[in-house]
Enzyme design. Structure first.
Site, PDB file in Angstrom:
ATOM      1  N   GLU A 197       0.820  -1.206   0.000  1.00 43.81           N
ATOM      2  CA  GLU A 197       0.000   0.000   0.000  1.00 43.81           C
ATOM      3  C   GLU A 197       0.857   1.260   0.000  1.00 43.81           C
ATOM      4  OE1 GLU A 197      -0.618  -2.603   1.940  1.00 43.81           O
ATOM      5  OE2 GLU A 197      -2.653  -3.227   1.407  1.00 43.81           O
ATOM      6  N   HIS A 243     -10.629  -5.900   9.554  1.00 42.06           N
ATOM      7  CA  HIS A 243     -11.254  -5.644   8.250  1.00 42.06           C
ATOM      8  C   HIS A 243     -12.647  -5.054   8.412  1.00 42.06           C
ATOM      9  CE1 HIS A 243      -8.324  -8.884   7.612  1.00 42.06           C
ATOM     10  NE2 HIS A 243      -8.211  -8.457   6.361  1.00 42.06           N
TER      11      HIS A 243
END
Lengths: 335, 370
Positions: free
Chosen positions: A70, A139
């Site tokens: 990322e 998540h």
């Protein structure tokens, strides 16, 4: 013409139309095409939940599968934006943003300010937020407040397909970095969406229900729960005004304050943790600006100050429910 | 059979999306004598509030619907009958009443939006009724075919009624090649060609009235009559504050006060009405289209096309209707329509066809046989 499509389709259509309109729009992220080495459309995954499926066949290499890093590809997107592109980077879950905070907080959010207005960074970071998906603590978070805290970032969180399309188009056309938060439990919900392109301006809340007794301010999936609560309360002749903020930075204080001046009662609903949240932010503002209008103490309905549980029974209790929102509204009516 | 004289009053369906409505209040009580066109009760939907008018005469025998209560469309909410119908028959009628099902191939009873390709681009329209007598309803600046929500069904009882979105409006093409009254008139005659209507009664509201007059001027043979409602084209004045406010507003807070200028009763501007117009105004191309039309139709803050002389020389039968409280185009312009029948309606503003639908429908029917 308008027809009913899902929020997933609406986001896909917004990307498709903006890529068609503007050749500088590019899309990048993990598995957004077909996974590394995939064979285009026939292998396309279109991202973890299929939002970008089909775009590679139309726009080819303007969609890029990135390595699982990322910090590298968000940095690349920010740099490309500073150099004249309009990248839309998909960062699968907002929970993973931590590894690229420097790129977002210190670079993208600061360029315009530090270069005296001569630089702009028209990057959009699309990311999934929220719980109820049985995806456990890493998540499922609603981390919107982390980003609203940073000047220089715009933060968007749509509650329906119509808003998702118009807000994503506005995000792409906007010259500042935008964190575009997509609630993973809303991808399937459908609403009337025009085929044509349209942009919804930032800082424009939507009054989704009018009422004179209690104002409920919220965003994202909680809009639906607030509407359920309002329907329950209507049976007891309690009329709720439900405000969907749509964008959290900038935020539409005028609509919130106008409403509280009419109702005199406020319930702030936020799927985020209670401290330093959108709910506490709205509460503070209303206390400062509309204190004299208030007839009772402001109520907040939020997730608790704990990680999101993996147990489905616990996760259901963890998230604000329509019943909890209705109870909070009744509490404001009690005095 | 006595039940022939029992007339059900049902929750109306205004517009294609209405599924239910709230009975806001009864305007008459049991035993009141009702004439055709009398307002019997008020209904609120999420889009608009309006009165339900009697389509037949009789006595209001039963108020079944409760005030402040929501009913699905077509639900029986009242009964109208002659005085000599026994109470028992009314009871039996109410007891046996069944909500009529939608007809075959008909979605929720009513016309569908249709699209047709014309010389000026793709236009959205609706068609109601099946008669050789065609009526075309033309909306004004910033409007769309739903401006005729309370008119189209009533007029279709004796005519084929078309409503359309002009170029730049509603769900029609957002490209307006010729943003003038003349250009819009060509768009409407192009629409008439496409739907194979040679000659029609034209009903125009506001800018749509000027468009209808222009068609009478340039293609007189295609116009059976003109109904000009709060019409442009009869004088130079126009409320540019409204036009600029409408074009410039991008938020609910800005648009709502602008829209309140359209009605005598500003409470008719509902959340949904504002929301629907914002959705339209956000579409790519709409801002440019409206600005182009403003510059083409109202250059320098005045109406460019004043057609009153042409109207007189055309000899087309003309009806002029105005809301006495019109804040957009002054009702005094009605005087310019020499030779026309003029009706000024109290208690109504620029959207007189919505605020006083029954009266407007009656006047149009008398002229156009709708």
């Amino acid at each position: 013409m308008a027809r009913k499509i899902s929020m997933r389709q609406a986001i896909n259509e917004a990307l498709d139309q903006e890529m068609t309109r503007d050749p500088t729009v590019i899309v990048m992220g993990e598995d957004i095409v077909g996974g590394m080495g995939g064979e285009g459309e026939k292998d396309a995954w279109g991202g973890a939940l299929g939002v970008t499926k089909g775009l590679y066949a139309k726009h080819g290499d303007r969609l890029m599968d990135t390595p699982l890093s990322e910090s590298a590809y968000i940095g690349a997107a920010v740099g490309a934006a500073a150099c004249g592109m309009r990248p839309v980077a998909e960062l699968m879950f907002i929970d993973f943003m931590g590894v690229c905070f420097d790129e977002i907080f210190n670079q993208a959010a600061k360029f315009r300010y530090m270069f005296g207005g001569k630089a702009q960074t028209p990057v959009v970071i699309r990311t999934m937020v929220g719980g109820g998906f049985r995806a456990a603590a890493q998540h499922s978070q609603m981390l919107t407040p982390l980003f609203t805290h940073i000047p220089g970032l715009k933060v968007v969180c749509p509650s329906n397909a119509y808003d998702a399309k118009g807000l994503l188009i506005q995000s792409i056309r906007d010259n500042d970095p935008v964190i575009f938060c997509e609630h993973k439990n809303l991808y399937g919900i459908e609403s009337d969406v025009p085929q044509e392109s349209y942009a919804i301006p930032f800082g424009e809340a939507n009054v989704v229900r009018e009422g004179k007794h209690v104002t409920i301010v919220t965003y994202g999936m909680m809009v639906h729960r607030a509407m359920d609560a309002a329907a329950q309360l209507a049976k007891d002749k309690v009329e709720c005004e439900v405000i969907d903020l749509r964008t959290l930075s900038p935020i539409d204080w005028d609509t919130v304050l106008d409403s509280v001046e009419n109702t005199g009662r406020l319930v702030c609903v936020d799927e985020a943790h209670p401290r330093c949240s959108i709910a506490s932010d709205v509460s503070a503002k209303v206390s400062q600006e509309a204190f004299k209008s208030l007839k009772s103490a402001i109520q907040m309905v939020t997730a608790p100050h704990t990680p999101v549980p993996f147990s489905s029974a616990l996760e259901d209790i963890y998230l604000p429910s329509a019943e909890k929102i209705a109870a909070a509204a009744r509490k404001t009516m009690a005095n | 059979m006595s039940d022939k004289r029992i007339i059900p009053i049902v929750m109306p369906k205004w517009g294609l999306s209405m599924a239910e409505g709230k009975l806001a209040s009864w305007l008459m009580k049991d035993g009141d004598k009702v004439k055709v066109g009398d307002q019997i009760l008020e209904v609120e939907t999420d889009k608009i509030a309006g009165a339900v008018e009697a389509s037949e005469a009789g006595t209001l025998r039963r108020r079944i619907g409760q005030e402040d209560t929501i009913y699905p469309i077509k639900t029986l909410i009242g009964v109208l009958a002659d005085d000599d119908v026994p109470d028992a028959d009314i009871e039996a009628f109410v007891g046996a009443y069944v909500v009529p099902a939608a007809e075959e191939g008909e979605e929720e009873a009513g016309p569908r939006y249709e699209f047709i390709d014309t010389g000026t681009g793709r236009l959205r329209y609706t068609k109601r009724g099946s008669s050789d007598n065609a009526v075309i309803l033309i909306h004004g600046f910033g409007g769309d075919l739903d401006n005729w929500l309370f008119n189209a069904d009533a007029l279709a009882e004796g005519a084929t009624v078309y409503t359309l979105d002009l170029p730049g409006h509603g769900q029609s093409t957002k490209t307006v090649a010729d943003p003038t009254v003349g250009g819009l008139a060509k768009a409407v005659t192009g629409f008439m060609d496409a739907v194979k209507v040679d000659k029609a009664h034209l009903v125009g509201h506001s800018l749509g009235g000027a468009v209808a007059m222009e068609i009478a001027r340039t293609a007189k043979g295609r116009v059976k009559s003109l109904t000009l409602i709060c019409s442009a084209g009869l004088g130079p004045d126009i409320n540019m504050g409204y036009i600029d406010g409408f074009i410039g507003a991008s938020s609910r807070r800005d648009l709502k006060p602008a829209l309140e200028n359209l009605f005598a009763d500003s409470s008719l501007v509902s959340r949904q009405m504002v929301d629907d117009l914002l959705k339209y105004k956000r579409l790519d191309g709409v801002g440019d289209a409206l600005t182009a039309l403003k510059n083409g139709v109202f250059p320098n803050g005045k109406q460019a096309a004043v057609l009153a002389d042409a109207l007189k020389s055309s000899g087309v039968p003309t009806l002029v209707i105005w809301g006495a409280e019109d804040k957009i185009v002054p009702a005094a312009h009605a005087k310019a329509a020499a030779g026309a029948k003029v009706e000024i309606i109290d208690g109504a503003g620029h959207m007189v066809q919505m605020e006083q639908a029954g009266k407007v429908n009656g006047l149009i029917k008398a002229l156009a046989g709708g």
